[in-house]
Scaffold this motif. Structure first.
Motif, PDB file in Angstrom:
ATOM      1  N   MET A 136       0.826  -1.208   0.000  1.00 50.56           N
ATOM      2  CA  MET A 136       0.000   0.000   0.000  1.00 50.56           C
ATOM      3  C   MET A 136       0.860   1.257   0.000  1.00 50.56           C
ATOM      4  SD  MET A 136      -3.197  -0.494  -0.294  1.00 50.56           S
ATOM      5  CE  MET A 136      -3.750   1.116   0.240  1.00 50.56           C
ATOM      6  N   ASP A 137       1.989   1.200   0.689  1.00 46.47           N
ATOM      7  CA  ASP A 137       2.916   2.330   0.686  1.00 46.47           C
ATOM      8  C   ASP A 137       3.460   2.578  -0.720  1.00 46.47           C
ATOM      9  OD1 ASP A 137       4.674   4.356   1.754  1.00 46.47           O
ATOM     10  OD2 ASP A 137       6.299   2.878   1.716  1.00 46.47           O
ATOM     11  N   LEU A 138       3.808   1.491  -1.415  1.00 46.96           N
ATOM     12  CA  LEU A 138       4.328   1.621  -2.775  1.00 46.96           C
ATOM     13  C   LEU A 138       3.278   2.224  -3.704  1.00 46.96           C
ATOM     14  CD1 LEU A 138       6.492   1.065  -4.956  1.00 46.96           C
ATOM     15  CD2 LEU A 138       5.478  -1.224  -5.208  1.00 46.96           C
ATOM     16  N   VAL A 139       2.096   1.632  -3.724  1.00 42.92           N
ATOM     17  CA  VAL A 139       1.060   2.058  -4.661  1.00 42.92           C
ATOM     18  C   VAL A 139       0.416   3.381  -4.236  1.00 42.92           C
ATOM     19  CG1 VAL A 139      -1.201   1.442  -5.608  1.00 42.92           C
ATOM     20  CG2 VAL A 139       0.611  -0.273  -5.475  1.00 42.92           C
ATOM     21  N   GLY A 140       0.195   3.532  -2.926  1.00 41.84           N
ATOM     22  CA  GLY A 140      -0.525   4.705  -2.461  1.00 41.84           C
ATOM     23  C   GLY A 140       0.307   5.951  -2.294  1.00 41.84           C
ATOM     24  N   ARG A 141       1.637   5.781  -2.069  1.00 42.09           N
ATOM     25  CA  ARG A 141       2.474   6.957  -1.808  1.00 42.09           C
ATOM     26  C   ARG A 141       3.711   7.045  -2.704  1.00 42.09           C
ATOM     27  NH1 ARG A 141       0.433   5.942   3.482  1.00 42.09           N
ATOM     28  NH2 ARG A 141       1.952   4.318   3.867  1.00 42.09           N
ATOM     29  N   LYS A 142       4.451   5.953  -2.799  1.00 44.10           N
ATOM     30  CA  LYS A 142       5.755   6.051  -3.456  1.00 44.10           C
ATOM     31  C   LYS A 142       5.630   6.274  -4.962  1.00 44.10           C
ATOM     32  CE  LYS A 142       7.757   5.761   0.425  1.00 44.10           C
ATOM     33  NZ  LYS A 142       8.503   4.608   0.924  1.00 44.10           N
TER      34      LYS A 142
END
Length: 587
Positions: free
Chosen positions: A445-451
Motif C-alpha cells: 500500500m505504501d508503494l502504490v498509495g504513496r511512493k
C-alpha cells in the motif's frame, strides 16, 4: 548436514564486475579508498565469523530459546560470548559514523554483512540490526547531548538498542497508542505504559539497552499528530558516562513465538521510567520513520539471507540424496538433483536469491550516493530511488525468502519436516519477516498509495528510464536476446500499468485491491533487469563456473518466473469489484 558458505564469489562478481564499486566509491567524498579488493576482504572475514561462530549457535539457540526469571532475561548458551566477540571484532561499528567511533564504511558493505548474519543466525543478527535503527533516529533527531551520551557506545556495540512502538491495541494504526509521557520539570519525562512485541527488549550481554518509545504528552491531540518519541535507557547514565541506577522499566514477559526463539521478544512495562524527548513534540512518527525505513531495508535483507542459506542446504542435500531412477530409466537410484521438479525448486530459489542480492547492492549504493555525492541533484535522485524501493525490498525479499525456505524444505521431503535437518527452522524464522516492521500488505500500500506518486510520478518514471537504458545497452550473446526481450516487454507493461494506477490513485479501494500484486510485478521486473546486467557482464567475462551459472539462471528466470507478471497484470486489471462484493457477515 552441509554448513553455510558465505557467497563471497558472488559478492565479488557484483561489486567488481556488475556495479564497478571502485568507480562508484571514487566519486563519493570520504569513500575514495574503498575498492572491491578491500570490500571483499572485509566481507570474507565477516563471512567467516558468521559461518564459524554464529551458525553453530543457530539450532541450539532455537531449541533452548530465551528465558525470563526474576526479571532477568537470559539468552541461549553461547550468545553472550558470541556477541562479545562480534563487538571485539569491530563488526558492530562497520558503517557507524566515525565522529562517534564508527568505521564509516559504505552502506553496501553493511547490507552484505547483514545478509550473512541473517543466513547464519537471524535471531542474533537482530541485536546489532535493531541497534543501528535506533542509532539512525538518535543521530538525525536527538539533541547533541543525547548524541554524545549514547551514540559512541551504541555504535561500538557496547550498548544495544530497541524500538518500543507496538501496543496491544495499536499495531499498524499507531494513532491508537496510550503510553503517556509526563514532564518532570527538569527536561526529562516519566514514561508510563506497556509495549508488546519488543525485539531485543533486553539481553544478558552487559551494558545498557536503549529503548526508543512512542508516547503521548499530557496535552497531545488524538491520532498520530499527538505522538512523540522518547529515549528511555534500561540504566540511567551518570555524568561521567558510567551506568547508574536501573530505570523504572521491566520485562513483563517474553512472547511465545513461531520462530526466532533465540531473540528475546519482550512485553515491556514502563512504570514512570525516565526518558528524554527525541525530535520535536508531536513529531514522533517523523523521527520513528527514520528508524523504521532503515529497519525495513534490514528486514528485507533478512529474507534474502534465509533464502540463501535454505537454498544452499537444499542443493547440497539434493546432490547427495539417492532416490528414483534417471529420466531415461537406465540408472538408479540417482541423486534427486537429476529430477526436473527438484531442479526447478532449486533454480527458482537460486535465481531469486542472486537477483535479490544484486538489487540489494544497487539500493545500498544509492543510499551511499544519497548521503555522499557532491552533486545535490544526484543525491536527490538517489534518495528518491531508495524511498521507492524500500517497500519493494522489504516485502518482495521476505515473500521470496519465505517461499524459498518452503521450497527448500520440500526438497528434503519428510526429512525437511524433522528438526535435526534445520529446514523447518528456516520456515518458522522466515515467517516473521513478512510481518514485522510493517506487514507486507502495508508495504504494498505504501508503494502504490504513496511512493508511485512521489514528484507527481517522476521518481518511478526516472527509475523505469534507467532500466530501459541498461536493457538497451546490454550486449549479451544471441542466446540471451530472447530473455532480454522478455524483460523489456514486461517493463513496458509495468510502465503502462503504473500510469493507469497513477491516474486512479484517488480510489483507495482500487489501490488496496492491486497493491500486493503490483509490488510483486514490480519486483520481478526489477529482478529481470538485474539478470540482464549480470548476464551481460558474465557474457563479456572469461568463462568460469560462476559466469556459466549466471547465463543459465538469467535464461531460467526470464522463461520460468517472469511470465508470472502476465497473471499479476490480469489480476490487477480485474479491479476491486469482486473483492468487495461479498458482505462481511458472509465470510
Amino acid at each position: 548436514m552441509a554448513g553455510y558458505i558465505p557467497p563471497i564469489d558472488d559478492i565479488s562478481f557484483l561489486l567488481g564486475g556488475v556495479f564497478d564499486l571502485d568507480a562508484q566509491m571514487a566519486a563519493l567524498p570520504g569513500f575514495e579508498e574503498v575498492n572491491t579488493d578491500l570490500a571483499t576482504s572485509i566481507l570474507e572475514e565477516g563471512g567467516k565469523f558468521c559461518a564459524e561462530i554464529l551458525e553453530p549457535l543457530n539450532r541450539s539457540g532455537d531449541e533452548e530459546g530465551c528465558t525470563l526469571e526474576d526479571g532477568l532475561v537470559t539468552t541461549p548458551k553461547g550468545f553472550a560470548q558470541a556477541y562479545g566477540a562480534f563487538v571485539d571484532g569491530g563488526w558492530a561499528g562497520l558503517s557507524g559514523n566515525p565522529d562517534y567511533g564508527g568505521q564509516g564504511l559504505p552502506r553496501v558493505l553493511q547490507i552484505l554483512l547483514d545478509e550473512m548474519l541473517s543466513s547464519a543466525n537471524l535471531s542474533f543478527g537482530l541485536f546489532p540490526g535493531l541497534t543501528r535503527g535506533a542509532v539512525e533516529a538518535i543521530a538525525h533527531h536527538a539533541t547533541d547531548e543525547l548524541k554524545q551520551t549514547y551514540l559512541p557506545k551504541m555504535i561500538s556495540g557496547e550498548w544495544t538498542g530497541a524500538m518500543a512502538l507496538t501496543e496491544s491495541s495499536a499495531g499498524t494504526d499507531l494513532g491508537l497508542l496510550t503510553t503517556r509521557a509526563e514532564p518532570r520539570g527538569d527536561g526529562s519525562y516519566a514514561i508510563r505504559g506497556t509495549k508488546i512485541f519488543i525485539s531485543s527488549g533486553d539481553q544478558d550481554f552487559g551494558g545498557n539497552v536503549v529503548h526508543l518509545v512512542l508516547a503521548r504528552l499530557p496535552d497531545a491531540p488524538k491520532g498520530v499528530k499527538g505522538i512523540s518519541l522518547f529515549l528511555v535507557p534500561k540504566f540511567l547514565v551518570k555524568q561521567d558516562g558510567s551506568l547508574g541506577e536501573r530505570n523504572r522499566m521491566s520485562v513483563g514477559s517474553l512472547e511465545h513465538k513461531m520462530g526466532i526463539h533465540a531473540q528475546p521478544t519482550c512485553v515491556m512495562n514502563y512504570d514512570g521510567a525516565i526518558g528524554w524527548l527525541v525530535g520535536e513534540p508531536g513529531r514522533g512518527l517523523n523521527a520513528m520513520f527514520t528508524m523504521m525505513n532503515a529497519e525495513r531495508l534490514f528486514v528485507g535483507i533478512q529474507g534474502l539471507g534465509i533464502g540463501e542459506a535454505a537454498n544452499q542446504k537444499a542443493a547440497a542435500y539434493a546432490r547427495d540424496r539417492l532416490q528414483g531412477r534417471s529420466p531415461d530409466g537406465a540408472r538408479g537410484p540417482v541423486p534427486i538433483i537429476e529430477h526436473a521438479d527438484v531442479r526447478k525448486m532449486l533454480l527458482t530459489g537460486r535465481s531469486l536469491t542472486e537477483a535479490g542480492r544484486a538489487l540489494a547492492v544497487w539500493t545500498a549504493l544509492q543510499m551511499d550516493i544519497a548521503t555522499r555525492h557532491p552533486d545535490p541533484e544526484a543525491r536527490r535522485t538517489a534518495d528518491g530511488f531508495v524511498a521507492l524501493l524500500t517497500p519493494v525490498v522489504k516485502a518482495a525479499f521476505t515473500d521470496f525468502g519465505f517461499e524459498i525456505a518452503v521450497m527448500s524444505q520440500q526438497v528434503f521431503g519428510g526429512h525437511g519436516y524433522i528438526r535435526e535437518w534445520g529446514m523447518e527452522q528456516f520456515v518458522r524464522d522466515a515467517r516473521i519477516t513478512q510481518i514485522y516492521e510493517g506487514t507486507n500488505g502495508v508495504q504494498a500500500m505504501d508503494l502504490v498509495g504513496r511512493k508511485l506518486a512521489m514528484d507527481n510520478g517522476d521518481v518511478v518514471r526516472r527509475f523505469f528510464a534507467l532500466v530501459h537504458a541498461d536493457l538497451s545497452s546490454a550486449n549479451g550473446s544471441a542466446e540471451f536476446e530472447s530473455a532480454k526481450g522478455a524483460v523489456t516487454e514486461a517493463l513496458v507493461r509495468l510502465e503502462q500499468l503504473t500510469e493507469d494506477l497513477l491516474s486512479t490513485s484517488a480510489d483507495p479501494m482500487e489501490a488496496g485491491a492491486s497493491a500486493t500484486d503490483y509490488l510483486r510485478f514490480f519486483a520481478l521486473v526489477s529482478f529481470g533487469w538485474l539478470w540482464v546486467r549480470m548476464a551481460d557482464k558474465a557474457a563479456a567475462s572469461v568463462p568460469t563456473a560462476l559466469t556459466k551459472r549466471k547465463l543459465l539462471l538469467a535464461r531460467f528466470f526470464a522463461a520460468r518466473l517472469l511470465p508470472q507478471t502476465l497473471a499479476l497484470e490480469a489480476a490487477i486489471r480485474a479491479g476491486a469489484t469482486d473483492i468487495m462484493a461479498l458482505d462481511a457477515d458472509l465470510f
